[in-house]
Design a protein around this motif. Structure first.
Motif, PDB file in Angstrom:
ATOM      1  N   MET A   1       0.988  -1.212  -0.155  1.00 43.34           N
ATOM      2  CA  MET A   1       0.031   0.016  -0.073  1.00 43.34           C
ATOM      3  C   MET A   1       1.121   1.131   0.067  1.00 43.34           C
ATOM      4  SD  MET A   1      -3.005   1.226   0.154  1.00 43.34           S
ATOM      5  CE  MET A   1      -4.446   0.635   0.625  1.00 43.34           C
ATOM      6  N   VAL A   2       1.781   1.123   0.625  1.00 46.48           N
ATOM      7  CA  VAL A   2       2.905   2.466   0.901  1.00 46.48           C
ATOM      8  C   VAL A   2       3.617   2.619  -0.545  1.00 46.48           C
ATOM      9  CG1 VAL A   2       4.953   3.256   1.878  1.00 46.48           C
ATOM     10  CG2 VAL A   2       3.391   2.195   3.252  1.00 46.48           C
ATOM     11  N   GLU A   3       3.812   1.654  -1.152  1.00 41.99           N
ATOM     12  CA  GLU A   3       4.431   1.946  -2.325  1.00 41.99           C
ATOM     13  C   GLU A   3       3.578   2.288  -3.455  1.00 41.99           C
ATOM     14  OE1 GLU A   3       7.386  -0.764  -5.407  1.00 41.99           O
ATOM     15  OE2 GLU A   3       6.110  -2.004  -3.927  1.00 41.99           O
ATOM     16  N   ARG A   4       2.304   1.923  -3.555  1.00 42.36           N
ATOM     17  CA  ARG A   4       1.426   2.137  -4.752  1.00 42.36           C
ATOM     18  C   ARG A   4       0.978   3.663  -4.253  1.00 42.36           C
ATOM     19  NH1 ARG A   4      -4.427  -0.217  -4.431  1.00 42.36           N
ATOM     20  NH2 ARG A   4      -3.268  -1.235  -2.377  1.00 42.36           N
ATOM     21  N   VAL A  15      -3.513  19.493  -5.325  1.00 39.57           N
ATOM     22  CA  VAL A  15      -4.915  19.041  -4.602  1.00 39.57           C
ATOM     23  C   VAL A  15      -4.749  17.708  -4.208  1.00 39.57           C
ATOM     24  CG1 VAL A  15      -7.477  19.220  -4.350  1.00 39.57           C
ATOM     25  CG2 VAL A  15      -5.861  21.218  -5.413  1.00 39.57           C
ATOM     26  N   ASP A  16      -4.623  16.831  -5.349  1.00 38.14           N
ATOM     27  CA  ASP A  16      -4.838  15.532  -4.994  1.00 38.14           C
ATOM     28  C   ASP A  16      -3.427  15.101  -4.018  1.00 38.14           C
ATOM     29  OD1 ASP A  16      -7.157  14.878  -6.329  1.00 38.14           O
ATOM     30  OD2 ASP A  16      -6.033  14.646  -8.201  1.00 38.14           O
ATOM     31  N   ALA A  17      -2.360  15.717  -4.359  1.00 46.61           N
ATOM     32  CA  ALA A  17      -1.170  15.350  -3.659  1.00 46.61           C
ATOM     33  C   ALA A  17      -1.290  15.372  -2.229  1.00 46.61           C
ATOM     34  CB  ALA A  17      -0.035  15.942  -4.181  1.00 46.61           C
ATOM     35  N   THR A  18      -2.045  16.424  -1.768  1.00 46.58           N
ATOM     36  CA  THR A  18      -2.144  16.582  -0.395  1.00 46.58           C
ATOM     37  C   THR A  18      -3.231  15.836   0.389  1.00 46.58           C
ATOM     38  OG1 THR A  18      -2.198  19.099  -0.852  1.00 46.58           O
ATOM     39  CG2 THR A  18      -3.032  18.413   1.359  1.00 46.58           C
ATOM     40  N   LEU A  19      -4.038  15.190  -0.563  1.00 49.67           N
ATOM     41  CA  LEU A  19      -5.046  14.118   0.265  1.00 49.67           C
ATOM     42  C   LEU A  19      -4.242  12.684   0.165  1.00 49.67           C
ATOM     43  CD1 LEU A  19      -8.153  14.878  -1.735  1.00 49.67           C
ATOM     44  CD2 LEU A  19      -7.678  15.431   0.495  1.00 49.67           C
ATOM     45  N   ILE A  20      -3.452  12.417  -0.932  1.00 50.40           N
ATOM     46  CA  ILE A  20      -2.631  11.365  -1.026  1.00 50.40           C
ATOM     47  C   ILE A  20      -1.601  11.379   0.072  1.00 50.40           C
ATOM     48  CG2 ILE A  20      -1.139   9.901  -2.360  1.00 50.40           C
ATOM     49  CD1 ILE A  20      -2.776  10.893  -4.916  1.00 50.40           C
ATOM     50  N   ALA A  21      -1.028  12.305   0.310  1.00 54.40           N
ATOM     51  CA  ALA A  21       0.123  12.535   1.311  1.00 54.40           C
ATOM     52  C   ALA A  21      -0.378  12.412   2.729  1.00 54.40           C
ATOM     53  CB  ALA A  21       0.685  13.961   0.994  1.00 54.40           C
ATOM     54  N   ARG A  22      -1.648  12.575   3.072  1.00 59.48           N
ATOM     55  CA  ARG A  22      -2.217  12.337   4.147  1.00 59.48           C
ATOM     56  C   ARG A  22      -2.487  11.046   4.531  1.00 59.48           C
ATOM     57  NH1 ARG A  22      -6.744  17.321   4.226  1.00 59.48           N
ATOM     58  NH2 ARG A  22      -5.212  18.788   4.719  1.00 59.48           N
ATOM     59  N   ARG A  23      -3.168  10.234   3.340  1.00 55.37           N
ATOM     60  CA  ARG A  23      -3.253   8.902   3.384  1.00 55.37           C
ATOM     61  C   ARG A  23      -2.067   8.084   3.482  1.00 55.37           C
ATOM     62  NH1 ARG A  23      -5.685   4.727   5.047  1.00 55.37           N
ATOM     63  NH2 ARG A  23      -5.827   3.042   3.563  1.00 55.37           N
ATOM     64  N   LEU A  24      -0.814   8.372   2.956  1.00 63.24           N
ATOM     65  CA  LEU A  24       0.345   7.716   2.810  1.00 63.24           C
ATOM     66  C   LEU A  24       0.765   7.750   4.198  1.00 63.24           C
ATOM     67  CD1 LEU A  24       2.707   6.516   1.445  1.00 63.24           C
ATOM     68  CD2 LEU A  24       3.498   8.657   0.873  1.00 63.24           C
ATOM     69  N   ALA A  26      -0.875   8.240   7.030  1.00 64.42           N
ATOM     70  CA  ALA A  26      -1.697   7.160   8.044  1.00 64.42           C
ATOM     71  C   ALA A  26      -1.330   5.628   7.722  1.00 64.42           C
ATOM     72  CB  ALA A  26      -3.032   7.522   7.597  1.00 64.42           C
ATOM     73  N   VAL A  27      -1.082   5.194   6.430  1.00 62.60           N
ATOM     74  CA  VAL A  27      -0.545   3.960   6.163  1.00 62.60           C
ATOM     75  C   VAL A  27       0.777   3.639   6.697  1.00 62.60           C
ATOM     76  CG1 VAL A  27      -0.239   2.344   4.230  1.00 62.60           C
ATOM     77  CG2 VAL A  27      -2.195   3.699   4.084  1.00 62.60           C
ATOM     78  N   MET A  28       1.446   4.390   6.581  1.00 66.25           N
ATOM     79  CA  MET A  28       3.169   4.484   6.733  1.00 66.25           C
ATOM     80  C   MET A  28       3.015   4.245   8.523  1.00 66.25           C
ATOM     81  SD  MET A  28       5.089   7.063   4.337  1.00 66.25           S
ATOM     82  CE  MET A  28       6.637   6.805   5.286  1.00 66.25           C
ATOM     83  N   ALA A  29       2.213   4.848   9.171  1.00 66.00           N
ATOM     84  CA  ALA A  29       2.261   4.890  10.587  1.00 66.00           C
ATOM     85  C   ALA A  29       1.662   3.267  10.955  1.00 66.00           C
ATOM     86  CB  ALA A  29       1.409   5.778  11.230  1.00 66.00           C
ATOM     87  N   MET A  34       2.781  -2.452  13.016  1.00 66.70           N
ATOM     88  CA  MET A  34       2.734  -3.730  12.457  1.00 66.70           C
ATOM     89  C   MET A  34       4.079  -4.453  12.481  1.00 66.70           C
ATOM     90  SD  MET A  34      -0.419  -4.517   9.724  1.00 66.70           S
ATOM     91  CE  MET A  34       0.133  -3.083   8.606  1.00 66.70           C
ATOM     92  N   ARG A  35       5.074  -3.452  11.789  1.00 64.96           N
ATOM     93  CA  ARG A  35       6.539  -4.274  12.061  1.00 64.96           C
ATOM     94  C   ARG A  35       6.868  -4.271  13.588  1.00 64.96           C
ATOM     95  NH1 ARG A  35       7.310  -0.786   7.944  1.00 64.96           N
ATOM     96  NH2 ARG A  35       8.283   1.088   9.147  1.00 64.96           N
ATOM     97  N   ARG A  36       6.451  -3.096  14.329  1.00 71.32           N
ATOM     98  CA  ARG A  36       7.132  -3.430  15.565  1.00 71.32           C
ATOM     99  C   ARG A  36       6.485  -4.490  16.524  1.00 71.32           C
ATOM    100  NH1 ARG A  36       9.421   0.376  19.126  1.00 71.32           N
ATOM    101  NH2 ARG A  36      10.366   0.979  17.340  1.00 71.32           N
ATOM    102  N   ARG A  37       5.062  -4.735  16.207  1.00 70.92           N
ATOM    103  CA  ARG A  37       4.290  -5.899  16.898  1.00 70.92           C
ATOM    104  C   ARG A  37       4.972  -7.333  16.183  1.00 70.92           C
ATOM    105  NH1 ARG A  37      -0.279  -2.941  16.132  1.00 70.92           N
ATOM    106  NH2 ARG A  37      -0.760  -4.122  14.100  1.00 70.92           N
ATOM    107  N   ALA A  38       5.647  -7.316  14.986  1.00 71.13           N
ATOM    108  CA  ALA A  38       5.991  -8.439  14.225  1.00 71.13           C
ATOM    109  C   ALA A  38       7.733  -8.832  14.877  1.00 71.13           C
ATOM    110  CB  ALA A  38       6.102  -8.281  12.752  1.00 71.13           C
ATOM    111  N   ALA A  39       8.270  -7.673  14.925  1.00 68.44           N
ATOM    112  CA  ALA A  39       9.648  -7.703  15.502  1.00 68.44           C
ATOM    113  C   ALA A  39       9.415  -8.122  16.902  1.00 68.44           C
ATOM    114  CB  ALA A  39      10.349  -6.464  15.502  1.00 68.44           C
ATOM    115  N   SER A  40       8.686  -7.816  17.893  1.00 64.25           N
ATOM    116  CA  SER A  40       8.704  -8.276  19.344  1.00 64.25           C
ATOM    117  C   SER A  40       7.835  -9.441  19.552  1.00 64.25           C
ATOM    118  CB  SER A  40       8.105  -7.085  20.102  1.00 64.25           C
ATOM    119  OG  SER A  40       6.479  -6.606  19.801  1.00 64.25           O
TER     120      SER A  40
END
Length: 84
Positions: A1-4, A15-24, A26-29, A34-40
């Motif tokens: 999802m992050v890559e896409r 305008v679209d970039a602003t909306l996509i950046a916000r979504r990006l 959130a997805v990165m967070a 998930m990486r932290r849970r998987a690591a531990s």
């Protein structure tokens, strides 16, 4: 999802970039959590340890995914608590 989303962001208008950046963001967070849970997560056997190590090796091989040093510490800690 992050890559896409990252690819869409590069091609988007202002305008679209602003909306996509916000979504990006959130997805990165979500992915970081998930990486932290998987690591531990504890490993029960050598096969799980190998699978977990291979997963993080693959993550680190992608330029678009940065694995935090804290995640690597948690990963190694989960290996040291393994009881064969």
């Amino acid at each position: 999802m992050v890559e896409r989303l990252g690819k869409r962001l590069m091609e988007a208008e202002e305008v679209d970039a602003t909306l996509i950046a916000r979504r990006l963001d959130a997805v990165m967070a979500e992915e970081a959590a998930m990486r932290r849970r998987a690591a531990s997560a504890p490993v029960a056997n050598v096969a799980e340890m190998k699978m977990k190590a291979a997963h993080f090796r693959q993550l680190m091989g992608h330029n678009w995914c940065e694995v935090d040093i804290e995640d690597l510490h948690e990963l190694l800690r989960s290996f040291t608590t393994f009881q064969a």
